[in-house]
Design an enzyme around this catalytic site. Sequence first.
Site, PDB file in Angstrom:
ATOM      1  N   ARG A 115       7.803   0.357 -21.068  1.00 32.70           N
ATOM      2  CA  ARG A 115       7.525  -1.364 -20.392  1.00 32.70           C
ATOM      3  C   ARG A 115       6.492  -1.337 -19.514  1.00 32.70           C
ATOM      4  NH1 ARG A 115      13.104  -0.381 -18.551  1.00 32.70           N
ATOM      5  NH2 ARG A 115      12.132  -0.281 -16.337  1.00 32.70           N
ATOM      6  N   GLY A 125       6.006  12.519  -4.306  1.00 31.52           N
ATOM      7  CA  GLY A 125       6.404  12.201  -5.803  1.00 31.52           C
ATOM      8  C   GLY A 125       7.608  12.954  -6.277  1.00 31.52           C
ATOM      9  N   LYS A 174      20.124  21.571 -12.886  1.00 29.81           N
ATOM     10  CA  LYS A 174      19.749  22.513 -13.022  1.00 29.81           C
ATOM     11  C   LYS A 174      20.162  23.561 -13.665  1.00 29.81           C
ATOM     12  CE  LYS A 174      15.665  20.414 -11.234  1.00 29.81           C
ATOM     13  NZ  LYS A 174      14.716  20.182  -9.965  1.00 29.81           N
TER      14      LYS A 174
HETATM   15  N1  HSE Z   1      13.439  16.102  -7.667  1.00 29.42           N
HETATM   16  C1  HSE Z   1      13.608  17.445  -7.968  1.00 29.42           C
HETATM   17  C2  HSE Z   1      12.256  18.264  -7.213  1.00 29.42           C
HETATM   18  C3  HSE Z   1      11.862  17.612  -9.131  1.00 29.42           C
HETATM   19  O1  HSE Z   1      12.291  17.854  -6.394  1.00 29.42           O
HETATM   20  O2  HSE Z   1      12.481  19.627  -7.427  1.00 29.42           O
HETATM   21  C4  HSE Z   1      11.851  18.102 -10.105  1.00 29.42           C
HETATM   22  O3  HSE Z   1      12.910  18.385 -10.876  1.00 29.42           O
END
Ligand code: HSE
Length: 433
Positions: free
Chosen positions: A45, A184, A202
């Site tokens: 975007r 991040g 996961k």
């Molecule tokens: N938020 C996830 C973590 C990012 O802190 O592991 C990677 O999947």
Amino acid sequence: MKPLKIAICGLGTVGAGTFHLLRKNRDLVNRRAGCNLEISCVGARRDNPDCDLEGIRVERDVMAVVDSDVDVVVELMGGTTTARELVLAAMAKGKHVVTANKALIAEHGDELMAVARLNKVHLAFEAAVAGGIPIISALRDGLAANNIEWLAGIINGTGNFILTEMRDKGRAFADVLAEAQSLGYAEADPTFDIEGIDAAHKLAILASLVFNTPLSIEAIYIEGITGLQTVDITHAEQFGYRIKHLAVARRRGTGVELRVHPTLIPESALIAEVDGVMNAIAVQGDAVGPTLFYGAGAGAGPTASAVVADIIAIARDNSVGSGSASATLVDDALQAAQAVLPPEDMETARYLRISALDRPGVLSAVAQIMSNHGISIEAIIQKEPHPGENHVPLIMLTNSTRERTLLSALREIEALSSVEGPVVHIRVEHLDG
Ligand code: HSE
């Protein structure tokens, strides 16, 4: 050799990381792929000032990417609605897909894999679990000869960062979470990190690969780290344990335990040393024995490393001309389908913290209840009361006990007039076979 044309969808941290890695290591990557990997289209975007899109077709409506002549669509947008539509549309047009999107695979993976199979395209998602650690390919390829007995992973970097900072520096939970967000690492919705949802996504992917369990987090027992108290981190250390937020898949006689929760791990276990945002997954195979995979689970470089590896694998497969590659990257489960056990049938040792009145007979009443339920006390510490307080913490480790047995013993202990409040209980994993 014809180039492999790639569309990158999403130019956030991972999208930009992938863009840069393909450019930075261009010669090496092309050599290993057996053809030139060409970014010919970007769906985003907004521009990212860090990415020079000169000469690249740019689509503001990401769905338009599927009408370009690319061979591979790389979905790095996150979310599950547009991402699902994009991936389905791309595969329907015969394009291979690479994604780092764990929620997408964990929630819609079964549907997406069926479409990949139907269209004979690759659906690759190495980057979806533990970022840069090639755990999917290790499980699928390197350990393919093994019956996997269990795996246990620190697979959420944000949660591990929080626990490490709380333990080492005594920092407050919210303060460390804010730092993880600014670096991040945290999800767009950070409750996914701290409530265990991200780790469950996961785990669902790893377990589906290893035990052929359904791609869904519905049957996973999930407990986050928000209820964890510093006092328990300290007490655990007195017993020689560290507390980690662990995702566990363990084969039992009647099915598989899938669970995500704070866990005491002996400090002598290698995985107990995994600190900060790092990830690690311990895997126990019947032939190989114990293994441990360690690395960065998030961030631009590590995640791009896995994304580009998937693109290279697709290019290699194309270059040998099999043309019907779907199964190799899609769903090679290592074992026959297994049922997921309900939480009440799961079995672990426990750490207990009981707040008890400091008077004769209390310890013996608690011990009697445990004994009546066939629960063995493996270790025990009782602290002296602080001046002015009449309750003392009674801290113990139990042997491995069925959940339903443990919970009924705890209900009886909590009903004792000499016990105050709920009993704090945290699972223990020895990870020793
Ligand atoms: N938020 C996830 C973590 C990012 O802190 O592991 C990677 O999947």
